[in-house]
Motif scaffolding. Structure first.
Motif, PDB file in Angstrom:
ATOM      1  N   PHE A  73     -19.115  12.046  -5.011  1.00 61.02           N
ATOM      2  CA  PHE A  73     -19.916  12.308  -5.949  1.00 61.02           C
ATOM      3  C   PHE A  73     -21.180  12.042  -5.953  1.00 61.02           C
ATOM      4  O   PHE A  73     -22.088  12.577  -6.127  1.00 61.02           O
ATOM      5  N   GLU A  74     -21.508  10.628  -5.479  1.00 63.42           N
ATOM      6  CA  GLU A  74     -22.597   9.997  -5.388  1.00 63.42           C
ATOM      7  C   GLU A  74     -23.530  10.490  -4.272  1.00 63.42           C
ATOM      8  O   GLU A  74     -24.670  10.730  -4.495  1.00 63.42           O
ATOM      9  N   ILE A  75     -22.941  10.757  -3.290  1.00 62.87           N
ATOM     10  CA  ILE A  75     -23.535  11.208  -2.054  1.00 62.87           C
ATOM     11  C   ILE A  75     -24.011  12.657  -2.450  1.00 62.87           C
ATOM     12  O   ILE A  75     -25.120  12.999  -2.140  1.00 62.87           O
ATOM     13  N   LEU A  76     -23.036  13.385  -3.062  1.00 67.99           N
ATOM     14  CA  LEU A  76     -23.525  14.932  -3.344  1.00 67.99           C
ATOM     15  C   LEU A  76     -24.384  15.055  -4.130  1.00 67.99           C
ATOM     16  O   LEU A  76     -25.399  16.011  -4.146  1.00 67.99           O
ATOM     17  N   PHE A  77     -24.588  13.912  -5.145  1.00 66.92           N
ATOM     18  CA  PHE A  77     -25.678  14.004  -6.133  1.00 66.92           C
ATOM     19  C   PHE A  77     -26.951  13.805  -5.625  1.00 66.92           C
ATOM     20  O   PHE A  77     -27.909  14.164  -5.979  1.00 66.92           O
ATOM     21  N   LYS A  78     -27.019  12.521  -4.538  1.00 65.99           N
ATOM     22  CA  LYS A  78     -28.197  12.234  -3.924  1.00 65.99           C
ATOM     23  C   LYS A  78     -28.880  13.531  -3.178  1.00 65.99           C
ATOM     24  O   LYS A  78     -29.972  13.903  -3.007  1.00 65.99           O
ATOM     25  N   GLU A  79     -27.629  14.222  -2.251  1.00 67.05           N
ATOM     26  CA  GLU A  79     -28.110  15.380  -1.452  1.00 67.05           C
ATOM     27  C   GLU A  79     -28.546  16.689  -2.559  1.00 67.05           C
ATOM     28  O   GLU A  79     -29.491  17.323  -1.980  1.00 67.05           O
ATOM     29  N   GLY A  80     -28.113  16.885  -3.509  1.00 68.79           N
ATOM     30  CA  GLY A  80     -28.418  17.901  -4.651  1.00 68.79           C
ATOM     31  C   GLY A  80     -29.505  17.702  -5.432  1.00 68.79           C
ATOM     32  O   GLY A  80     -30.099  18.866  -5.839  1.00 68.79           O
ATOM     33  N   ILE A  81     -29.881  16.455  -5.454  1.00 71.85           N
ATOM     34  CA  ILE A  81     -31.354  16.409  -6.406  1.00 71.85           C
ATOM     35  C   ILE A  81     -32.505  16.030  -5.363  1.00 71.85           C
ATOM     36  O   ILE A  81     -32.443  14.825  -4.912  1.00 71.85           O
ATOM     37  N   THR A  82     -33.518  16.826  -5.552  1.00 75.20           N
ATOM     38  CA  THR A  82     -34.426  16.296  -4.799  1.00 75.20           C
ATOM     39  C   THR A  82     -35.323  15.240  -5.381  1.00 75.20           C
ATOM     40  O   THR A  82     -35.490  15.004  -6.595  1.00 75.20           O
ATOM     41  N   PRO A  83     -35.631  14.130  -4.569  1.00 79.66           N
ATOM     42  CA  PRO A  83     -36.172  12.845  -5.210  1.00 79.66           C
ATOM     43  C   PRO A  83     -37.334  13.279  -5.995  1.00 79.66           C
ATOM     44  O   PRO A  83     -38.501  14.058  -5.802  1.00 79.66           O
ATOM     45  N   ASP A  84     -37.829  12.095  -7.114  1.00 79.28           N
ATOM     46  CA  ASP A  84     -38.721  12.354  -7.841  1.00 79.28           C
ATOM     47  C   ASP A  84     -39.709  11.071  -8.212  1.00 79.28           C
ATOM     48  O   ASP A  84     -40.362  10.786  -8.896  1.00 79.28           O
ATOM     49  N   GLY A  85     -39.135  10.172  -6.902  1.00 81.62           N
ATOM     50  CA  GLY A  85     -39.857   8.825  -7.318  1.00 81.62           C
ATOM     51  C   GLY A  85     -41.402   8.742  -7.018  1.00 81.62           C
ATOM     52  O   GLY A  85     -41.895   9.857  -6.428  1.00 81.62           O
ATOM     53  N   LYS A  86     -42.149   7.876  -7.541  1.00 79.73           N
ATOM     54  CA  LYS A  86     -43.579   7.622  -7.171  1.00 79.73           C
ATOM     55  C   LYS A  86     -43.988   6.444  -6.953  1.00 79.73           C
ATOM     56  O   LYS A  86     -43.073   5.491  -7.406  1.00 79.73           O
ATOM     57  N   GLN A  87     -45.170   6.057  -6.769  1.00 81.18           N
ATOM     58  CA  GLN A  87     -45.597   4.844  -6.513  1.00 81.18           C
ATOM     59  C   GLN A  87     -47.066   4.861  -6.953  1.00 81.18           C
ATOM     60  O   GLN A  87     -47.803   5.753  -7.057  1.00 81.18           O
ATOM     61  N   VAL A  88     -47.380   3.493  -7.361  1.00 76.64           N
ATOM     62  CA  VAL A  88     -48.871   3.053  -7.576  1.00 76.64           C
ATOM     63  C   VAL A  88     -49.329   1.858  -6.748  1.00 76.64           C
ATOM     64  O   VAL A  88     -48.655   0.911  -6.706  1.00 76.64           O
ATOM     65  N   VAL A  89     -50.513   2.032  -6.476  1.00 72.75           N
ATOM     66  CA  VAL A  89     -50.820   0.941  -5.305  1.00 72.75           C
ATOM     67  C   VAL A  89     -52.257   0.525  -6.076  1.00 72.75           C
ATOM     68  O   VAL A  89     -53.150   1.015  -6.795  1.00 72.75           O
ATOM     69  N   SER A  90     -52.187  -0.909  -6.127  1.00 73.67           N
ATOM     70  CA  SER A  90     -53.229  -1.561  -6.497  1.00 73.67           C
ATOM     71  C   SER A  90     -53.669  -2.696  -5.748  1.00 73.67           C
ATOM     72  O   SER A  90     -52.916  -3.057  -4.630  1.00 73.67           O
ATOM     73  N   ARG A  91     -54.875  -3.378  -5.772  1.00 74.21           N
ATOM     74  CA  ARG A  91     -55.515  -4.294  -4.961  1.00 74.21           C
ATOM     75  C   ARG A  91     -55.326  -5.514  -5.675  1.00 74.21           C
ATOM     76  O   ARG A  91     -55.590  -5.851  -6.784  1.00 74.21           O
ATOM     77  N   GLY A  92     -54.563  -6.643  -4.867  1.00 77.76           N
ATOM     78  CA  GLY A  92     -54.743  -7.918  -5.225  1.00 77.76           C
ATOM     79  C   GLY A  92     -55.942  -8.674  -5.123  1.00 77.76           C
ATOM     80  O   GLY A  92     -56.708  -8.434  -4.257  1.00 77.76           O
ATOM     81  N   ASP A  93     -56.498  -9.493  -6.205  1.00 74.59           N
ATOM     82  CA  ASP A  93     -57.753 -10.013  -6.433  1.00 74.59           C
ATOM     83  C   ASP A  93     -57.350 -11.644  -6.217  1.00 74.59           C
ATOM     84  O   ASP A  93     -58.471 -12.302  -6.220  1.00 74.59           O
ATOM     85  N   GLY A  94     -56.220 -12.017  -5.985  1.00 73.41           N
ATOM     86  CA  GLY A  94     -55.927 -13.575  -5.990  1.00 73.41           C
ATOM     87  C   GLY A  94     -55.811 -14.217  -7.486  1.00 73.41           C
ATOM     88  O   GLY A  94     -55.507 -15.234  -7.643  1.00 73.41           O
ATOM     89  N   GLN A  95     -55.830 -13.318  -8.537  1.00 73.30           N
ATOM     90  CA  GLN A  95     -55.730 -13.854  -9.771  1.00 73.30           C
ATOM     91  C   GLN A  95     -54.876 -12.894 -10.735  1.00 73.30           C
ATOM     92  O   GLN A  95     -54.007 -13.401 -11.459  1.00 73.30           O
ATOM     93  N   THR A  96     -54.805 -11.692 -10.433  1.00 73.72           N
ATOM     94  CA  THR A  96     -54.051 -10.684 -11.409  1.00 73.72           C
ATOM     95  C   THR A  96     -52.699 -10.904 -11.133  1.00 73.72           C
ATOM     96  O   THR A  96     -52.386 -10.891  -9.950  1.00 73.72           O
ATOM     97  N   VAL A  97     -51.773 -10.866 -12.100  1.00 76.90           N
ATOM     98  CA  VAL A  97     -50.382 -11.078 -11.820  1.00 76.90           C
ATOM     99  C   VAL A  97     -49.631  -9.889 -12.366  1.00 76.90           C
ATOM    100  O   VAL A  97     -48.531  -9.605 -12.302  1.00 76.90           O
ATOM    101  N   ASP A  98     -50.430  -9.134 -13.337  1.00 75.30           N
ATOM    102  CA  ASP A  98     -49.454  -8.080 -14.064  1.00 75.30           C
ATOM    103  C   ASP A  98     -49.948  -6.687 -13.611  1.00 75.30           C
ATOM    104  O   ASP A  98     -51.350  -6.183 -13.557  1.00 75.30           O
ATOM    105  N   PHE A  99     -49.289  -5.751 -13.281  1.00 75.61           N
ATOM    106  CA  PHE A  99     -49.473  -4.487 -12.962  1.00 75.61           C
ATOM    107  C   PHE A  99     -48.584  -3.487 -13.769  1.00 75.61           C
ATOM    108  O   PHE A  99     -47.221  -3.595 -13.890  1.00 75.61           O
ATOM    109  N   VAL A 100     -49.173  -2.598 -14.147  1.00 79.52           N
ATOM    110  CA  VAL A 100     -48.632  -1.402 -14.818  1.00 79.52           C
ATOM    111  C   VAL A 100     -48.047  -0.188 -13.915  1.00 79.52           C
ATOM    112  O   VAL A 100     -48.811   0.164 -13.482  1.00 79.52           O
ATOM    113  N   PHE A 101     -46.788   0.188 -14.354  1.00 80.56           N
ATOM    114  CA  PHE A 101     -46.295   1.294 -13.677  1.00 80.56           C
ATOM    115  C   PHE A 101     -45.929   2.453 -14.811  1.00 80.56           C
ATOM    116  O   PHE A 101     -45.040   2.225 -15.710  1.00 80.56           O
ATOM    117  N   PRO A 102     -46.504   3.770 -14.646  1.00 83.10           N
ATOM    118  CA  PRO A 102     -46.238   4.637 -15.698  1.00 83.10           C
ATOM    119  C   PRO A 102     -44.977   5.334 -15.455  1.00 83.10           C
ATOM    120  O   PRO A 102     -44.757   5.893 -14.442  1.00 83.10           O
TER     121      PRO A 102
END
Length: 391
Positions: free
Chosen positions: A112-141
Motif C-alpha cells: 500500500f505504501e509503495i502504491l501510494f508513492k507511485e500514485g501520488i505525484t510529489p508536491d515537495g518544495k524547497q526554500v534556499v537561503s544564504r548563510g551569513d555566519g550569524q543567522t540561525v532561524d529560517f522560515v519554511f512556508p
C-alpha cells in the motif's frame, strides 16, 4: 550454473550493482533478476519483491510441495487399505484461515505504501537561503493543502551546500523545528551557517528512501529518507498504432514521434529497443508523465523506473519518476495493441541539466521557436554534443 546462482543471490538478498554502461540498462539475455533500478522508488519496489514477496512465495511453495509428498506417501492405498473418514479438524481450520490472513497483512501494508508513492505525484518544495555566519532561524512556508502539510520530522530536510559538497543535517542534533502543522515552520540551526553557504530547507509529505540504501537497513526500515520535490516538467505521452508521440508543454509544446530503429541501423543488442527520437529528461528532477492514446489501449512501461501505465483513448493517466543516474533506459509497449505491438519500444535518455537545456533549444529550433536557454553553459553543452556526434 554460475549465472543462475548469481541471479538467485541477487533476488534473495535484494542486492544489485549498477554499471555505468548503457547496455546494462537493457534486460539481460537469459537473466533471472530484474533490470537495474534507475530511481530510488524502483529500488524500493525491487526490495519489496526480492525481500518480501519472493521469500514468502518460496516458503509457501515448498510447504505445499512437502504436504503433497507427505500425503502421497503416507496416505496412499497401499499404506492405508482402510480409508479413514472424518469431517473436520478445528485446529487445522483455524491455522489455514489465520496464517493466510497474517501473510496477506505482511504483503499488503508495504505494498500500500509503495502504491501510494507511485500514485501520488510529489508536491515537495524547497526554500534556499544564504548563510551569513550569524543567522540561525529560517522560515519554511508550510502552505500545502491541510492533508499534505509537513507535520513531523520526516517531512522536512535541512541541507547545507557550500558549492563543493552537501551536508544533510540531523533533526535535534543540528537543528530544531517550531510550528509543526502550522502555515510557517521555523527551522533553528544549532550553529549559524557559514558565510556564503546555501541553507536548503525541503518540506512535504512526498518522501522516499535515499537511493543506494544498503539491504540490511531496508530490512529494519533504517534507510535515510528524503523529500521528493514537485515536478520541474511535464512529459506528454500519446500512443499510436504503432509508435509514440511525445510533447514538452513547459518548453514551448514542441512534439515529435518516436519510432523503432530498423534492424540494419542499430546493433543486435539494441534492435527492438532503440528508437529514432529518444525522450530526453534531466537527471535528479521529478518528471510528471501524462499518458493517453489515439486509437487503442497501449501501455507505457519503463522497468528501470518501475513504471507501467496504460494509455487509454479518451482518458489521461498520470505517473512520475525521478532518475538518479544519467544513461539510456529502455522499455516497450506492454499492452497488446495490434500486429506491430512488439515494434513500439521506449527509450529515455537521462542527461545533465545543461545538456537537457541544450537539447530543448535544439528541439525549439526545429519547431521554429526562439531559444529558451541560450546561456554559456548551454552553448558549451551544445558544442560538446556536436563534438561527440562528429566522433
Amino acid at each position: 550454473m554460475k549465472r543462475l546462482l548469481k541471479a538467485a543471490f541477487v533476488a534473495m538478498t535484494g542486492m544489485s550493482v549498477w554499471a555505468a554502461s548503457v547496455a546494462y540498462a537493457l534486460p539481460e539475455q537469459g537473466g533471472l533478476g530484474m533490470v537495474p533500478a534507475g530511481s530510488a522508488l524502483a529500488e524500493e519496489v525491487h526490495f519489496f519483491h526480492n525481500a518480501v514477496l519472493l521469500p514468502i512465495i518460496t516458503v509457501i511453495s515448498l510447504l505445499v510441495l512437502a504436504l503433497l509428498l507427505w500425503v502421497v506417501f503416507r496416505y496412499n492405498a497401499k499404506a492405508n487399505p482402510n480409508a479413514r473418514k472424518f469431517s473436520h479438524n478445528t485446529l487445522i481450520e483455524v491455522l489455514w484461515t489465520g496464517i493466510p490472513i497474517i501473510i496477506l497483512l505482511v504483503v499488503a501494508l508495504p505494498s500500500f505504501e509503495i502504491l501510494f508513492k507511485e500514485g501520488i505525484t510529489p508536491d515537495g518544495k524547497q526554500v534556499v537561503s544564504r548563510g551569513d555566519g550569524q543567522t540561525v532561524d529560517f522560515v519554511f512556508p508550510n502552505d500545502f493543502p491541510e492533508s499534505r502539510m509537513a507535520s513531523r520530522a520526516g517531512h522536512l530536510q535541512v541541507i547545507l551546500d557550500d558549492g563543493a559538497s552537501r551536508t544533510v543535517l540531523k533533526n535535534k542534533r543540528d537543528y530544531s523545528v517550531d510550528g509543526w502543522g502550522e502555515r510557517d515552520l521555523v527551522v533553528s540551526l544549532n550553529d549559524p551557517a557559514p558565510v556564503g553557504t546555501s541553507v536548503i530547507v525541503r518540506g512535504g509529505r512526498s518522501t522516499q528512501n535515499v537511493s543506494g540504501c544498503p539491504t540490511i537497513k531496508r530490512y529494519f526500515d533504517g534507510c535515510e529518507k528524503e523529500v521528493v520535490l514537485e515536478p520541474t516538467m511535464t512529459l506528454k505521452v500519446n500512443g499510436y498504432q504503432w509508435n509514440w508521440q511525445y510533447a514538452y508543454p513547459d518548453f514551448g509544446d514542441f512534439d515529435f514521434f518516436s519510432n523503432m530503429m530498423p534492424e540494419d541501423q542499430t546493433t543486435p543488442e539494441l534492435y527492438r529497443f532503440e528508437v529514432d527520437n529518444r525522450v530526453v529528461v534531466p537527471v535528479g528532477e521529478t518528471i510528471r508523465v501524462t499518458v493517453t492514446a489515439n486509437d487503442v489501449i497501449h501501455s507505457w512501461a519503463l522497468p528501470n523506473f518501475a513504471i507501467k501505465i496504460d494509455a487509454v483513448p479518451g482518458r489521461i493517466n498520470e505517473t512520475w519518476f525521478r532518475a538518479e543516474r544519467e544513461g539510456i533506459y529502455y522499455g516497450q509497449c506492454s499492452e497488446i495493441c495490434g500486429v506491430r505491438h512488439s515494434y513500439m519500444p521506449i527509450a529515455v535518455e537521462v542527461v545533465s541539466r545543461p545538456a537537457f537545456e541544450a537539447w530543448v533549444d535544439s528541439q525549439r529550433a526545429l519547431a521554429g521557436l526562439e531559444p529558451m536557454f541560450d546561456t554559456d553553459e548551454v552553448k558549451l553543452a551544445q558544442t560538446a554534443n556536436a563534438d561527440a556526434a562528429a566522433e
